[in-house]
Design a protein around this motif. Sequence first.
Motif, PDB file in Angstrom:
ATOM      1  N   ASP A   1       0.815  -0.949  -0.179  1.00  0.00           N
ATOM      2  CA  ASP A   1      -0.128  -0.010  -0.177  1.00  0.00           C
ATOM      3  C   ASP A   1       0.835   1.342   0.002  1.00  0.00           C
ATOM      4  OD1 ASP A   1      -2.731  -1.233   0.482  1.00  0.00           O
ATOM      5  OD2 ASP A   1      -1.472  -2.140   2.134  1.00  0.00           O
ATOM      6  N   LEU A   2       2.048   1.223   0.974  1.00  0.00           N
ATOM      7  CA  LEU A   2       3.091   2.393   0.709  1.00  0.00           C
ATOM      8  C   LEU A   2       4.236   1.860   0.410  1.00  0.00           C
ATOM      9  CD1 LEU A   2       3.681   5.120   2.010  1.00  0.00           C
ATOM     10  CD2 LEU A   2       3.524   4.182   4.101  1.00  0.00           C
ATOM     11  N   PHE A   3       4.742   2.581  -0.470  1.00  0.00           N
ATOM     12  CA  PHE A   3       6.508   2.570  -0.901  1.00  0.00           C
ATOM     13  C   PHE A   3       7.010   3.426  -0.322  1.00  0.00           C
ATOM     14  CE2 PHE A   3       9.813   3.916  -3.457  1.00  0.00           C
ATOM     15  CZ  PHE A   3      10.664   2.757  -3.756  1.00  0.00           C
ATOM     16  N   ILE A   4       8.339   3.443   0.325  1.00  0.00           N
ATOM     17  CA  ILE A   4       9.152   4.293   0.846  1.00  0.00           C
ATOM     18  C   ILE A   4      10.438   4.285   0.499  1.00  0.00           C
ATOM     19  CG2 ILE A   4      10.132   5.270   2.884  1.00  0.00           C
ATOM     20  CD1 ILE A   4       7.901   4.122   4.592  1.00  0.00           C
ATOM     21  N   ARG A   5      11.048   5.288  -0.114  1.00  0.00           N
ATOM     22  CA  ARG A   5      12.465   5.218  -0.412  1.00  0.00           C
ATOM     23  C   ARG A   5      13.282   6.271   0.199  1.00  0.00           C
ATOM     24  NH1 ARG A   5      15.728   3.827  -5.671  1.00  0.00           N
ATOM     25  NH2 ARG A   5      17.846   4.292  -5.021  1.00  0.00           N
ATOM     26  N   THR A   6      14.353   5.899   1.095  1.00  0.00           N
ATOM     27  CA  THR A   6      14.973   7.185   1.772  1.00  0.00           C
ATOM     28  C   THR A   6      16.287   7.558   0.860  1.00  0.00           C
ATOM     29  OG1 THR A   6      16.433   5.202   2.828  1.00  0.00           O
ATOM     30  CG2 THR A   6      14.585   6.057   3.953  1.00  0.00           C
ATOM     31  N   GLY A   7      16.961   8.427   1.346  1.00  0.00           N
ATOM     32  CA  GLY A   7      18.116   8.988   0.700  1.00  0.00           C
ATOM     33  C   GLY A   7      17.979   9.961  -0.607  1.00  0.00           C
TER      34      GLY A   7
ATOM     35  N   PRO B   1      20.063   5.188   7.572  1.00  0.00           N
ATOM     36  CA  PRO B   1      20.553   5.009   9.229  1.00  0.00           C
ATOM     37  C   PRO B   1      19.977   5.884   9.818  1.00  0.00           C
ATOM     38  CG  PRO B   1      22.387   4.669   7.507  1.00  0.00           C
ATOM     39  CD  PRO B   1      21.473   5.362   6.904  1.00  0.00           C
ATOM     40  N   ASP B   2      19.421   7.166   9.489  1.00  0.00           N
ATOM     41  CA  ASP B   2      18.700   8.118  10.230  1.00  0.00           C
ATOM     42  C   ASP B   2      17.304   8.128  10.105  1.00  0.00           C
ATOM     43  OD1 ASP B   2      21.025   9.203  10.975  1.00  0.00           O
ATOM     44  OD2 ASP B   2      21.005  10.597   9.323  1.00  0.00           O
ATOM     45  N   PHE B   3      16.747   7.119   9.461  1.00  0.00           N
ATOM     46  CA  PHE B   3      15.381   6.909   9.336  1.00  0.00           C
ATOM     47  C   PHE B   3      14.753   6.388  10.654  1.00  0.00           C
ATOM     48  CE2 PHE B   3      11.218   4.916   7.763  1.00  0.00           C
ATOM     49  CZ  PHE B   3      10.753   6.077   7.053  1.00  0.00           C
ATOM     50  N   ASP B   4      14.340   6.897  11.475  1.00  0.00           N
ATOM     51  CA  ASP B   4      13.855   6.618  12.919  1.00  0.00           C
ATOM     52  C   ASP B   4      12.214   6.551  13.055  1.00  0.00           C
ATOM     53  OD1 ASP B   4      13.140   9.150  13.091  1.00  0.00           O
ATOM     54  OD2 ASP B   4      14.722  10.035  14.495  1.00  0.00           O
ATOM     55  N   GLU B   5      12.001   6.447  14.175  1.00  0.00           N
ATOM     56  CA  GLU B   5      10.424   6.373  14.613  1.00  0.00           C
ATOM     57  C   GLU B   5       9.611   7.452  14.007  1.00  0.00           C
ATOM     58  OE1 GLU B   5       7.194   5.251  17.946  1.00  0.00           O
ATOM     59  OE2 GLU B   5       9.366   5.338  18.526  1.00  0.00           O
ATOM     60  N   SER B   6      10.036   8.768  14.382  1.00  0.00           N
ATOM     61  CA  SER B   6       9.332  10.047  13.855  1.00  0.00           C
ATOM     62  C   SER B   6       9.427  10.115  12.278  1.00  0.00           C
ATOM     63  CB  SER B   6      10.135  11.080  14.102  1.00  0.00           C
ATOM     64  OG  SER B   6      11.550  11.306  14.006  1.00  0.00           O
ATOM     65  N   ALA B   7      10.461   9.553  11.416  1.00  0.00           N
ATOM     66  CA  ALA B   7      10.573   9.481  10.264  1.00  0.00           C
ATOM     67  C   ALA B   7       9.575   8.693   9.574  1.00  0.00           C
ATOM     68  CB  ALA B   7      11.946   9.225   9.618  1.00  0.00           C
ATOM     69  N   PHE B   8       9.427   7.309  10.216  1.00  0.00           N
ATOM     70  CA  PHE B   8       8.503   6.504   9.971  1.00  0.00           C
ATOM     71  C   PHE B   8       7.018   7.197  10.233  1.00  0.00           C
ATOM     72  CE2 PHE B   8       6.338   2.343  10.504  1.00  0.00           C
ATOM     73  CZ  PHE B   8       6.338   2.009   9.078  1.00  0.00           C
TER      74      PHE B   8
END
Length: 248
Positions: free
Chosen positions: A182-188, A214-221
């Motif tokens: 349902d949701l695709f996430i790409r960091t960076g 490495p900085d993708f924490d709970e708040s980012a999620f």
Amino acid sequence: MGDASSASLPRHVAIVMDGNGRWARLRRRPRFAGHRAGVDAVKGVVRACAEKGIEVLTLFAFSSENWRRPKEEVSLLMDLFATALDRQARKLHQNNIRLTIIGEREAFGSALCERIASAESLTRNNSGLHLVIAANYGGRRDLVQACKAVAIEVRNGKMDPQSITPEVLEAGMSLEGLPSPDLFIRTGGEMRISNFLIWHLAYTELYFTEILWPDFDESAFEAALGSYAGRLRRFGRTTEQVLAAQKG
């Protein structure tokens, strides 16, 4: 931005974990330090998904194109993969999480394949979060393999070409039996899907962030989930039709 309440959570989240190397370079550390730090980010997202009741989390750990990287880095990544399996499989099991590895695992060698099989066997009957790791995976190859399987059935007279449907093809792919993301996430900061689940992302909500993995924490999620919660998924219908269906 929407509120990621339980009613608006995705069933299946898929993530391209990008930015480990840049994270390390910014800190003047070797690239592998970024990959190690990325493992901690994986633990955090897995924990958050399990706590929220998200059904499936698929992580793109190693693509079929990543073999082109320097041999030393690939070797270190394989060692990190093996170590993570050894250390985390029992923890996943204790937390009722099922682990599945998708991709062409034969290229990993017998020792790593045995570790994969052992971890999958240990967690197979767990009923909580289903954690899927895509390793040596390519979306195009996934689709081609499904087409080959159908072609063999047609050649052997076991299937009529007219009976081939999207569902038939999907049944031969790596995520057989699981809902599409349902949701695709790409960091960076990159904004592409990079040959990841190209069939399954047809109607997926896409979310891109500059945050390095490495900085993708709970708040980012939470921010990603909030963005998803604020979107109206129409699947070809009008906005009015969707809103009417939601009302009842």
